[in-house]
Design a protein around this motif. Structure first.
Motif, PDB file in Angstrom:
ATOM      1  N   LYS A 220     -37.654 -26.357 -82.125  1.00 51.11           N
ATOM      2  CA  LYS A 220     -38.576 -25.236 -82.343  1.00 51.11           C
ATOM      3  C   LYS A 220     -39.240 -24.808 -81.038  1.00 51.11           C
ATOM      4  O   LYS A 220     -39.348 -23.611 -80.744  1.00 51.11           O
ATOM      5  CB  LYS A 220     -39.628 -25.639 -83.381  1.00 51.11           C
ATOM      6  N   LEU A 221     -39.672 -25.771 -80.235  1.00 52.63           N
ATOM      7  CA  LEU A 221     -40.280 -25.463 -78.949  1.00 52.63           C
ATOM      8  C   LEU A 221     -39.293 -24.724 -78.051  1.00 52.63           C
ATOM      9  O   LEU A 221     -39.636 -23.720 -77.401  1.00 52.63           O
ATOM     10  CB  LEU A 221     -40.736 -26.753 -78.267  1.00 52.63           C
ATOM     11  N   GLY A 222     -38.062 -25.219 -78.009  1.00 55.19           N
ATOM     12  CA  GLY A 222     -37.057 -24.610 -77.151  1.00 55.19           C
ATOM     13  C   GLY A 222     -36.710 -23.194 -77.570  1.00 55.19           C
ATOM     14  O   GLY A 222     -36.669 -22.274 -76.738  1.00 55.19           O
ATOM     15  N   ILE A 223     -36.458 -22.992 -78.853  1.00 59.00           N
ATOM     16  CA  ILE A 223     -36.093 -21.661 -79.357  1.00 59.00           C
ATOM     17  C   ILE A 223     -37.190 -20.640 -79.051  1.00 59.00           C
ATOM     18  O   ILE A 223     -36.913 -19.487 -78.695  1.00 59.00           O
ATOM     19  CB  ILE A 223     -35.813 -21.715 -80.870  1.00 59.00           C
ATOM     20  N   THR A 224     -38.430 -21.047 -79.172  1.00 57.40           N
ATOM     21  CA  THR A 224     -39.527 -20.109 -78.953  1.00 57.40           C
ATOM     22  C   THR A 224     -39.537 -19.583 -77.518  1.00 57.40           C
ATOM     23  O   THR A 224     -39.974 -18.456 -77.267  1.00 57.40           O
ATOM     24  CB  THR A 224     -40.872 -20.764 -79.299  1.00 57.40           C
ATOM     25  N   LEU A 225     -39.030 -20.360 -76.576  1.00 53.30           N
ATOM     26  CA  LEU A 225     -39.006 -19.958 -75.170  1.00 53.30           C
ATOM     27  C   LEU A 225     -37.768 -19.156 -74.794  1.00 53.30           C
ATOM     28  O   LEU A 225     -37.572 -18.821 -73.621  1.00 53.30           O
ATOM     29  CB  LEU A 225     -39.059 -21.204 -74.276  1.00 53.30           C
ATOM     30  N   ALA A 226     -36.933 -18.825 -75.765  1.00 52.81           N
ATOM     31  CA  ALA A 226     -35.611 -18.262 -75.473  1.00 52.81           C
ATOM     32  C   ALA A 226     -35.644 -17.023 -74.591  1.00 52.81           C
ATOM     33  O   ALA A 226     -34.772 -16.839 -73.736  1.00 52.81           O
ATOM     34  CB  ALA A 226     -34.889 -17.947 -76.783  1.00 52.81           C
ATOM     35  N   ASP A 227     -36.632 -16.161 -74.759  1.00 56.91           N
ATOM     36  CA  ASP A 227     -36.680 -14.925 -73.984  1.00 56.91           C
ATOM     37  C   ASP A 227     -37.514 -15.050 -72.717  1.00 56.91           C
ATOM     38  O   ASP A 227     -37.369 -14.226 -71.807  1.00 56.91           O
ATOM     39  CB  ASP A 227     -37.230 -13.780 -74.843  1.00 56.91           C
ATOM     40  N   SER A 228     -38.394 -16.042 -72.647  1.00 58.64           N
ATOM     41  CA  SER A 228     -39.278 -16.161 -71.483  1.00 58.64           C
ATOM     42  C   SER A 228     -38.770 -17.162 -70.455  1.00 58.64           C
ATOM     43  O   SER A 228     -39.019 -17.011 -69.258  1.00 58.64           O
ATOM     44  CB  SER A 228     -40.688 -16.568 -71.928  1.00 58.64           C
ATOM     45  N   ASN A 229     -38.075 -18.192 -70.894  1.00 59.17           N
ATOM     46  CA  ASN A 229     -37.538 -19.209 -69.981  1.00 59.17           C
ATOM     47  C   ASN A 229     -36.217 -19.705 -70.565  1.00 59.17           C
ATOM     48  O   ASN A 229     -36.126 -20.818 -71.076  1.00 59.17           O
ATOM     49  CB  ASN A 229     -38.531 -20.361 -69.820  1.00 59.17           C
ATOM     50  N   PRO A 230     -35.165 -18.867 -70.507  1.00 63.85           N
ATOM     51  CA  PRO A 230     -33.915 -19.203 -71.194  1.00 63.85           C
ATOM     52  C   PRO A 230     -33.251 -20.490 -70.707  1.00 63.85           C
ATOM     53  O   PRO A 230     -32.601 -21.179 -71.484  1.00 63.85           O
ATOM     54  CB  PRO A 230     -33.021 -17.983 -70.944  1.00 63.85           C
ATOM     55  N   THR A 231     -33.408 -20.819 -69.432  1.00 58.41           N
ATOM     56  CA  THR A 231     -32.796 -22.053 -68.924  1.00 58.41           C
ATOM     57  C   THR A 231     -33.428 -23.280 -69.561  1.00 58.41           C
ATOM     58  O   THR A 231     -32.731 -24.168 -70.070  1.00 58.41           O
ATOM     59  CB  THR A 231     -32.926 -22.124 -67.391  1.00 58.41           C
TER      60      THR A 231
END
Length: 480
Positions: A220-231
């Motif tokens: 969930k944490l990772g998916i939420t960052l998908a557009d701001s910090n994709p790496t």
């Protein structure tokens, strides 16, 4: 562990925490920090679950915001007026004071505990597991805070003796640390040993389930960052999938509500309050009616033989519209904090974005089917529904966004994050919306008034950092 009982302990733990200011975090007169840690864990879990699941207009209005429900008499909150009732003050109290602070004190008790002779041989492992369990709940809570406000107190938040006026940390920096904490907690959990033998209500101390939860929270944490910090997002999501996320509803992270006085917050506000304040919202009802979605009979009750939703932002008399489904009028309906349906949608999104975790179309179908099964419908009904709502690889955000919105009906805070990240469904702002919403559906809550008055310097710095303390200021990860 030996029990240290104090006079009026249970009364104190079940009372509210008084004033909402951050200054109260270390001086809460109604919390007893010299008890056993499991007692504080029980209290914190209950407060966290109550916040996430309540429809109380003083605290959680996301069923209105996501246009699932509409108010019958007092439509202010459905019009995004969160200031009159000081909603953010209540949110701050639930999450910082009642949840995070009590979990922090539970950590101290675990660290200071002297095991009995019988416990000594396994205490180091048990202690590590207990601390990991507590920390995962803190991570979950901090994610809600960042996703709600943006920059929030973090590094100085829970030690008011040292930091009476805590600074606000960058939401993006907090997220990076939450990912590190979660990864460390997962590593620290030893599934061959236990954690809490009593008092832990989500998984009853089951470390195998807690480890799966940790990986699902990491997802969930990772998916939420998908557009701001994709790496970072992709590496975090891949690590979560490799570690093992939820694979069925048996893994769900739930609060098992019971009968009075510990019935569900839905029952508390729809039945025990002796009020009829909520009806179905027109936006969702119309969407589901268009395809005769079988889940309607679980989500809503018929009104004159039809499913009818009240207009968003307009007083909608209880007698004229469908009321919420019978699940909301049942004392023991569990409170959902994170479930398999939600995880399955994250896996669909991960596959769509990065081609990891399986086929996007297959994961999408799994997510929709999981929702049908969650609400007592059949796999065959889900298959028929999917035939008319197929996955569209050319516009996967629309496919996943709309179906996650329908599926997250009883998880409105989560739904709000899906909507902000994927920009679907395309919601029309409420009629008669307050001016400070600027003609838009809010994408954050404003900071509490108590912070403006008691911590003005740090509040001002945070407001500037997020481009203004407004309902329309996007959270750092909301890029589109």
């Amino acid at each position: 562990m030996k029990k240290i009982l104090m006079p009026f302990l249970l009364i104190g733990l079940l009372q509210s925490c008084g004033r909402e200011s951050m200054e109260e975090l270390n001086t809460d007169p109604n919390s007893y920090y010299t008890t056993v840690p499991s007692t504080l864990v029980t209290y914190a879990e209950k407060q966290l679950a109550d916040y996430v699941t309540t429809p109380n207009v003083n605290t959680n209005n996301f069923r209105f915001l996501m246009q699932y429900w509409q108010a019958t008499t007092y439509a202010d909150e459905s019009r995004y007026d969160y200031s009159t009732r000081n909603v953010s003050n209540s949110v701050w109290t639930f999450l910082y004071v009642r949840t995070l602070k009590n979990l922090e004190e539970a950590k101290k008790l675990v660290n200071n505990y002297a095991p009995t002779a019988a416990e000594a041989a396994t205490w180091d492992t048990t202690k590590k597991n207990q601390l990991a369990v507590i920390d995962l709940m803190q991570v979950y809570t901090y994610q809600i805070l960042v996703d709600t406000y943006g920059d929030v107190p973090y590094t100085e938040a829970l030690d008011v003796d040292k930091y009476p006026l805590p600074k606000y940390d960058s939401g993006s920096v907090i997220y990076e640390d939450l990912i590190k904490r979660t990864q460390q907690d997962i590593q620290n959990i030893n599934t061959s040993a236990g954690s809490f033998s009593s008092g832990e209500k989500f998984y009853n101390g089951n470390t195998t389930k807690w480890k799966k939860f940790g990986n699902s929270l990491l997802l969930k944490l990772g998916i939420t960052l998908a557009d701001s910090n994709p790496t970072l997002a992709q590496s975090t999501v891949q690590a979560a999938i490799n570690g093992g996320v939820f694979t069925s509803s048996a893994d769900d992270f739930l609060m098992p509500y019971s009968t009075s006085p510990n019935f569900s917050q839905l029952y508390s506000n729809l039945v025990a309050s002796n009020r009829n304040d909520y009806v179905a919202g027109k936006t969702l009802v119309d969407y589901m009616n268009a395809s005769a979605d079988p889940r309607r009979s679980s989500y809503f009750q018929l009104r004159n033989g039809q499913y009818i939703g009240g207009p968003i932002g307009v007083n909608s008399p209880f007698s004229g519209y469908s009321s919420p489904g019978t699940y909301a009028y049942t004392q023991t309906t569990p409170g959902i904090l994170l479930n398999y349906t939600e995880v399955a949608f994250y896996l669909a999104e991960a596959a769509a974005r990065w081609n990891i975790g399986g086929s996007a179309a297959a994961n999408y179908a799994t997510a929709v089917t999981a929702s049908f099964l969650q609400w007592g419908k059949t796999a065959a009904e889900a298959t028929a529904y999917l035939a008319t709502h197929p996955y569209d690889p050319a516009n996967w955000k629309k496919s996943i966004g709309e179906q996650a919105w329908v599926a997250m009906y009883d998880q409105p805070i989560t739904s709000w994050t899906f909507w902000r990240r994927l920009d679907y469904p395309q919601l029309t702002p409420a009629a008669n919306a307050v001016a400070e919403s600027e003609g838009k559906v809010p994408v954050r809550l404003k900071y509490p008034v108590s912070e403006q008055t008691t911590n003005p310097t740090n509040y001002g710095a945070a407001s500037t950092a997020i481009n203004g303390d407004k309902l329309t200021s996007k959270i750092f990860w909301d890029k589109f």
